[in-house]
Design a protein around this motif. Structure first.
Motif, PDB file in Angstrom:
ATOM      1  N   VAL A 161       0.827  -1.204   0.000  1.00  0.00           N
ATOM      2  CA  VAL A 161       0.000   0.000   0.000  1.00  0.00           C
ATOM      3  C   VAL A 161       0.869   1.265   0.000  1.00  0.00           C
ATOM      4  N   LYS A 162       1.908   1.232   0.845  1.00  0.00           N
ATOM      5  CA  LYS A 162       2.764   2.429   0.991  1.00  0.00           C
ATOM      6  C   LYS A 162       3.411   2.831  -0.324  1.00  0.00           C
ATOM      7  N   TYR A 163       3.772   1.823  -1.137  1.00  0.00           N
ATOM      8  CA  TYR A 163       4.520   2.131  -2.355  1.00  0.00           C
ATOM      9  C   TYR A 163       3.666   1.981  -3.620  1.00  0.00           C
ATOM     10  N   GLY A 190       2.521  -1.071  -7.764  1.00  0.00           N
ATOM     11  CA  GLY A 190       3.125   0.202  -7.355  1.00  0.00           C
ATOM     12  C   GLY A 190       4.358   0.607  -8.124  1.00  0.00           C
ATOM     13  N   GLN A 191       5.194   1.403  -7.452  1.00  0.00           N
ATOM     14  CA  GLN A 191       6.359   2.014  -8.114  1.00  0.00           C
ATOM     15  C   GLN A 191       7.468   1.025  -8.456  1.00  0.00           C
ATOM     16  N   GLY A 192       7.462  -0.120  -7.794  1.00  0.00           N
ATOM     17  CA  GLY A 192       8.495  -1.121  -8.071  1.00  0.00           C
ATOM     18  C   GLY A 192       9.840  -0.751  -7.453  1.00  0.00           C
ATOM     19  N   ILE A 193      10.821  -1.644  -7.653  1.00  0.00           N
ATOM     20  CA  ILE A 193      12.140  -1.474  -7.027  1.00  0.00           C
ATOM     21  C   ILE A 193      13.194  -1.703  -8.105  1.00  0.00           C
ATOM     22  N   SER A 194      14.179  -0.829  -8.178  1.00  0.00           N
ATOM     23  CA  SER A 194      15.194  -0.981  -9.232  1.00  0.00           C
ATOM     24  C   SER A 194      16.138  -2.154  -8.925  1.00  0.00           C
ATOM     25  N   GLN A 195      16.818  -2.653  -9.954  1.00  0.00           N
ATOM     26  CA  GLN A 195      17.736  -3.793  -9.814  1.00  0.00           C
ATOM     27  C   GLN A 195      18.818  -3.512  -8.767  1.00  0.00           C
ATOM     28  N   GLU A 196      19.326  -2.262  -8.760  1.00  0.00           N
ATOM     29  CA  GLU A 196      20.410  -1.922  -7.817  1.00  0.00           C
ATOM     30  C   GLU A 196      19.903  -1.941  -6.378  1.00  0.00           C
ATOM     31  N   GLU A 197      18.626  -1.589  -6.230  1.00  0.00           N
ATOM     32  CA  GLU A 197      18.103  -1.496  -4.859  1.00  0.00           C
ATOM     33  C   GLU A 197      17.690  -2.840  -4.279  1.00  0.00           C
ATOM     34  N   LEU A 198      17.335  -3.766  -5.172  1.00  0.00           N
ATOM     35  CA  LEU A 198      16.785  -5.045  -4.691  1.00  0.00           C
ATOM     36  C   LEU A 198      17.621  -5.724  -3.593  1.00  0.00           C
ATOM     37  N   PRO A 199      18.966  -5.813  -3.754  1.00  0.00           N
ATOM     38  CA  PRO A 199      19.705  -6.504  -2.686  1.00  0.00           C
ATOM     39  C   PRO A 199      19.748  -5.743  -1.365  1.00  0.00           C
ATOM     40  N   LYS A 200      19.421  -4.452  -1.396  1.00  0.00           N
ATOM     41  CA  LYS A 200      19.583  -3.657  -0.169  1.00  0.00           C
ATOM     42  C   LYS A 200      18.319  -3.585   0.680  1.00  0.00           C
ATOM     43  N   ILE A 201      17.163  -3.913   0.097  1.00  0.00           N
ATOM     44  CA  ILE A 201      15.918  -3.601   0.799  1.00  0.00           C
ATOM     45  C   ILE A 201      15.701  -4.425   2.078  1.00  0.00           C
ATOM     46  N   PHE A 202      16.451  -5.524   2.245  1.00  0.00           N
ATOM     47  CA  PHE A 202      16.290  -6.325   3.463  1.00  0.00           C
ATOM     48  C   PHE A 202      17.250  -5.890   4.575  1.00  0.00           C
ATOM     49  N   SER A 214       9.080  10.433   0.111  1.00  0.00           N
ATOM     50  CA  SER A 214       7.614  10.357   0.166  1.00  0.00           C
ATOM     51  C   SER A 214       7.158  10.524   1.618  1.00  0.00           C
ATOM     52  N   GLU A 215       5.852  10.678   1.777  1.00  0.00           N
ATOM     53  CA  GLU A 215       5.353  10.877   3.143  1.00  0.00           C
ATOM     54  C   GLU A 215       4.727   9.608   3.685  1.00  0.00           C
ATOM     55  N   PRO A 243      10.332  -1.790 -12.055  1.00  0.00           N
ATOM     56  CA  PRO A 243      10.061  -0.382 -11.758  1.00  0.00           C
ATOM     57  C   PRO A 243       8.942   0.173 -12.631  1.00  0.00           C
ATOM     58  N   GLY A 244       8.037   0.851 -12.004  1.00  0.00           N
ATOM     59  CA  GLY A 244       6.901   1.448 -12.727  1.00  0.00           C
ATOM     60  C   GLY A 244       5.717   0.504 -12.865  1.00  0.00           C
ATOM     61  N   CYS A 245       5.917  -0.788 -12.621  1.00  0.00           N
ATOM     62  CA  CYS A 245       4.823  -1.766 -12.798  1.00  0.00           C
ATOM     63  C   CYS A 245       4.359  -2.387 -11.480  1.00  0.00           C
ATOM     64  N   GLY A 246       5.299  -2.679 -10.611  1.00  0.00           N
ATOM     65  CA  GLY A 246       4.906  -3.284  -9.339  1.00  0.00           C
ATOM     66  C   GLY A 246       5.883  -4.335  -8.850  1.00  0.00           C
ATOM     67  N   SER A 247       5.561  -4.929  -7.713  1.00  0.00           N
ATOM     68  CA  SER A 247       6.443  -5.924  -7.088  1.00  0.00           C
ATOM     69  C   SER A 247       5.640  -7.114  -6.589  1.00  0.00           C
ATOM     70  N   ILE A 248       6.325  -8.252  -6.509  1.00  0.00           N
ATOM     71  CA  ILE A 248       5.719  -9.434  -5.865  1.00  0.00           C
ATOM     72  C   ILE A 248       6.686  -9.905  -4.792  1.00  0.00           C
ATOM     73  N   PHE A 249       6.217  -9.937  -3.565  1.00  0.00           N
ATOM     74  CA  PHE A 249       7.002 -10.514  -2.465  1.00  0.00           C
ATOM     75  C   PHE A 249       6.418 -11.896  -2.166  1.00  0.00           C
ATOM     76  N   SER A 250       7.291 -12.901  -2.067  1.00  0.00           N
ATOM     77  CA  SER A 250       6.812 -14.266  -1.811  1.00  0.00           C
ATOM     78  C   SER A 250       7.510 -14.884  -0.614  1.00  0.00           C
ATOM     79  N   ILE A 251       6.696 -15.481   0.238  1.00  0.00           N
ATOM     80  CA  ILE A 251       7.229 -16.237   1.374  1.00  0.00           C
ATOM     81  C   ILE A 251       7.230 -17.692   0.930  1.00  0.00           C
ATOM     82  N   ILE A 252       8.419 -18.303   0.869  1.00  0.00           N
ATOM     83  CA  ILE A 252       8.472 -19.714   0.469  1.00  0.00           C
ATOM     84  C   ILE A 252       8.738 -20.539   1.729  1.00  0.00           C
TER      85      ILE A 252
END
Ligand code: ADP
Length: 260
Positions: A161-163, A190-202, A214-215, A243-252
């Protein structure tokens, strides 16, 4: 004393001992530095809401009695910042107390599809401007700490929701994967996450520049907590994004079995 000298042994054994001790010292130093960084980042995150609260308190002291608009604005801001600080302190306490080895879990067997429907209901009530729907929902049984899994799903839904922009859809699903894995997914538009950012988000306290500007609020701790919980369940937290399309987070999770 002579015994001790004998135990220390030959030149080579002393060398080995020094190597082992140095390795231990390196690990202690790394752990100390990471704790130091954690305390410093945590203090930094707490400083911002404290400054905001102090600013509004000063404003209320000066003009609050005479101006109802200022009174209203001040109280709303202070209450928002207090809420954000409460969330931050809860996250910090979680991270300070737990890592994937020390997490105490209350395991039970349940159908994750039911949990997903529960989350869908709750999130729909909280985020009324977004559509929460379910896609494929395989009937499964997993063994996990239900409350903790709910916490992870809530983190992922709140991020979705936030993004994303209001009016978009968040899709939840629960599927049986090859090899007996169970996959719980949260997909956003949503806004999605760039390739460079993906490894850092955790990483703890990581927030993209866009997220900071953003607020949306947030302290960059949600995904670190989510990952600790999933890894403690011997699972994996995966992300795919455009980026620009969205993201999928999956818990395996490794123990998904088809419901009889
Ligand atoms: P927070 O959301 O509080 O900043 P998180 O640890 O949950 O902290 O997320 C870290 C960062 O990952 C976010 O700041 C954001 O940049 C990015 N992120 C997480 N989830 C999403 C998402 N669904 N879409 C886009 N970016 C995301």
């Amino acid at each position: 004393l002579s015994n001790r000298i004998n135990i220390a042994g030959t030149k080579n054994e002393l060398k080995d001992l020094a190597t082992v001790i140095n390795r231990m010292l390196d690990r202690i130093e790394r752990s100390y530095n990471s704790q130091k960084q954690f305390v410093s980042d945590a203090s930094h995150e707490l400083r911002t809401p404290i400054s905001v609260i102090r600013g509004y308190t000063d404003m209320l002291k000066r003009w609050g009695k005479d101006d109802p608009e200022i009174l209203d604005e001040g109280i709303t801001a202070i209450s928002q910042e207090t809420e954000s600080m409460k969330d931050l302190v809860e996250s910090l306490l979680f991270l300070a107390r737990h890592d994937k080895k020390t997490l105490m879990m209350e395991m039970s067997s349940f159908d994750p599809a039911e949990l997903i429907r529960e989350i869908q209901k709750e999130e729909t009530m909280v985020h009324t401007e977004y559509h929460f729907k379910t896609a494929r929902m395989d009937p499964l049984t997993i063994s996990a700490d239900r409350n903790m899994m709910k916490q992870v799903l809530r983190i992922l839904c709140d991020n979705a929701v936030k993004y994303s922009s209001p009016g978009t859809t968040v899709t939840l699903s629960c599927t049986n994967e090859p090899g007996g894995n169970c996959c719980l997914s949260v997909k956003d538009e949503g806004q999605g996450i760039s390739q460079e950012e993906l490894p850092k988000i955790f990483e703890r306290f990581y927030r993209s520049d866009k997220a900071r500007q953003s607020e949306t609020g947030g302290h960059g701790l949600g995904l670190s907590i989510a990952r600790i919980i999933v890894v403690a369940h011997k699972g994996k937290l995966r992300v795919r994004s455009k980026p620009g399309c969205g993201s999928i987070f999956s818990i395996i999770l490794p123990n998904g079995t088809e419901k009889e």
